[in-house]
Design an enzyme around this catalytic site. Structure first.
Site, short mmCIF file in Angstrom:
data_model
loop_
_atom_site.label_atom_id
_atom_site.label_comp_id
_atom_site.label_asym_id
_atom_site.label_seq_id
_atom_site.Cartn_x
_atom_site.Cartn_y
_atom_site.Cartn_z
NE ARG A 94 -3.67 -2.35 -0.41
CZ ARG A 94 -3.70 -3.50 -0.81
NH1 ARG A 94 -2.54 -4.03 -1.22
NH2 ARG A 94 -4.71 -4.09 -0.95
CG ASP A 123 -5.67 -3.30 2.14
OD1 ASP A 123 -4.50 -3.18 2.66
OD2 ASP A 123 -6.27 -4.21 1.87
N1 ARG Z 1 -5.47 -8.97 6.34
C1 ARG Z 1 -4.24 -8.54 5.37
C2 ARG Z 1 -3.76 -7.35 5.72
O1 ARG Z 1 -4.44 -6.53 6.30
C3 ARG Z 1 -4.65 -8.60 3.85
C4 ARG Z 1 -5.70 -7.80 3.29
C5 ARG Z 1 -5.95 -8.04 2.14
N2 ARG Z 1 -6.62 -7.22 1.18
C6 ARG Z 1 -7.60 -7.64 0.40
N3 ARG Z 1 -8.37 -6.65 -0.14
N4 ARG Z 1 -7.87 -8.81 0.31
O2 ARG Z 1 -2.59 -6.76 5.41
#
Ligand code: ARG
Length: 395
Positions: A94, A123
């Site tokens: 990110r 995210d």
């Molecule tokens: N739980 C993980 C993190 O917060 C993965 C997130 C994955 N994002 C998604 N849009 N599937 O880093």
């Protein structure tokens, strides 16, 4: 003149609907930017889909090399594993993506950046905190979080605006992928008791291959060669992903604590990342002096938390990075990994800077350790304990 916004575009349902939503409901000019961090996608098709969804411009920025050099290298040097297990696959990408978006926004005179994250995940935190750190004046738009549509409703909305949606209503998982690994969530996985079906995995596979060995050469904490063949860090990661993944190693199934207070069941596969972190830790074991090694192990979980919590661009992260960089000066040498079905273990390491001293460690005749020095040392080491035992213990 219409306001322009740069949208972090993935080609999926949410960001495709976001193009239409920002265009029709907010009257923005949407510039879709897809950032290539190593996800296995047809980027030309993604670019076209953005334009078909109504973006005024669409581009693909390949940032794999920078992602490896500037982000993954730091994570590897810090052996960064969130809650001791998750190598921060999505968390690391990110800030790298945001850096690209901020640069594109400046180039294209956009006044804002939009993302397609929902309100329940991590995210959104990483996107927005990183944007505020790099470009505090940019407006942040999170249409997916605000529009309050169910998946079905957004599919219907897309159709009403003539946007072709890339999924059906029965879509199985939410997947995020880059060269550091893959995150797979949702669907049947939302019950933490359910066994992940074989179809969630794509970087790792069931294996019955004969064991093999691979030697990784490190220079100041960064891998520079595989089996004596020099390669870029990016090439090493990608080679290890295929090799280690072919042995079925690198799967993680865990319930983790999201920043927003939700426990969530996550499955990951990160064959290259986990093999590299294991090898790197092992080389540190022979090259780092004891106190430095222990101090570093104490801060590693904090670094992982900062990365997870969206604080990549922060003064604390900057300070920790300098500590970590300084610790890596002598982390050079070779580590041998043995791969067999579902397993990857270190079975040898060597370094020109190794602090392992054979003559000190050995129990044979070449022993150079002065045994009589130990007697006084141990007595003084335990002095407080013997005083306590004599005066207070049992009183
Ligand atoms: N739980 C993980 C993190 O917060 C993965 C997130 C994955 N994002 C998604 N849009 N599937 O880093």
């Amino acid at each position: 003149m219409k306001k322009r916004v740069v949208l972090a575009y993935s080609g999926g349902l949410d960001t495709s609907v976001a193009v239409a939503y920002l265009t029709h409901e907010f009257d923005f000019e949407v510039i879709a930017v897809a950032v290539d961090v190593g996800q296995s996608e047809d980027f030309e098709a993604i670019r076209q889909r953005a334009l078909d969804s109504g973006a005024v411009e669409a581009s693909v920025v390949d940032c794999k090399e920078t992602y490896a050099e500037d982000y993954l290298s730091k994570a590897l040097k810090a052996n960064a594993l969130y809650e001791g297990r998750y190598p921060l696959v999505s968390s690391l990408s990110r800030p790298a993506i945001v850096k690209v978006l901020v640069e594109e926004a400046a180039k294209l005179n956009a006044t804002g950046i939009a993302h397609g994250c929902t309100g329940k995940g991590n995210d959104q935190v990483r996107f927005e905190v990183s944007i505020r750190a790099l470009a505090p004046d940019l407006e942040i738009l999170a249409p997916t979080r605000n529009w309050n549509m169910t998946r079905e409703e957004s599919i219907d909305y897309a159709k009403s605006k003539g946007v072709r949606v890339p999924v059906t209503k029965e879509k199985l998982y939410s997947i995020d992928e880059n060269i550091w690994g893959r995150a797979i969530e949702c669907g049947i996985l939302e019950d933490p008791w359910n066994r992940p079906p074989e179809d969630v995995w794509s970087m790792t596979r069931v294996s019955q291959d004969d064991p093999t060995e691979v030697i990784i050469t490190f220079k100041s904490g960064i891998p520079v060669a595989l089996n004596d063949k020099e390669m870029s860090f990016l090439e090493i990661i990608s080679n290890l992903n295929s090799l280690v993944g072919s042995y079925g190693y690198g799967r993680i199934d865990m319930v983790e604590n999201r920043r927003v207070g939700i426990k969530s069941r996550e499955t990951y596969e990160a064959p290259g990342a986990l093999a590299l972190i294991q090898a790197h830790k092992d080389l540190e074991a022979v090259t780092l002096e004891r106190d430095l090694a222990h101090e570093k192990i104490r801060i590693e979980p904090r670094i992982a938390e900062l990365i997870y919590d969206g604080l990549w661009f922060s003064p604390l992260m900057e300070a920790y990075s300098q500590f970590v960089d300084s610790s890596q000066k002598y982390v050079s040498g070779e580590v041998r990994l043995q791969l067999s079905p579902y397993s990857c273990i270190v079975n040898g390491r060597k370094s020109p800077y190794s602090l392992y001293d054979y003559n000190l460690a050995t129990y044979d005749a070449s022993d150079s350790f002065n045994h009589s020095d130990a007697e006084g040392f141990v007595k003084i080491w335990g002095l407080g304990i013997s005083t306590w035992a004599q005066r207070q213990k049992g009183v």
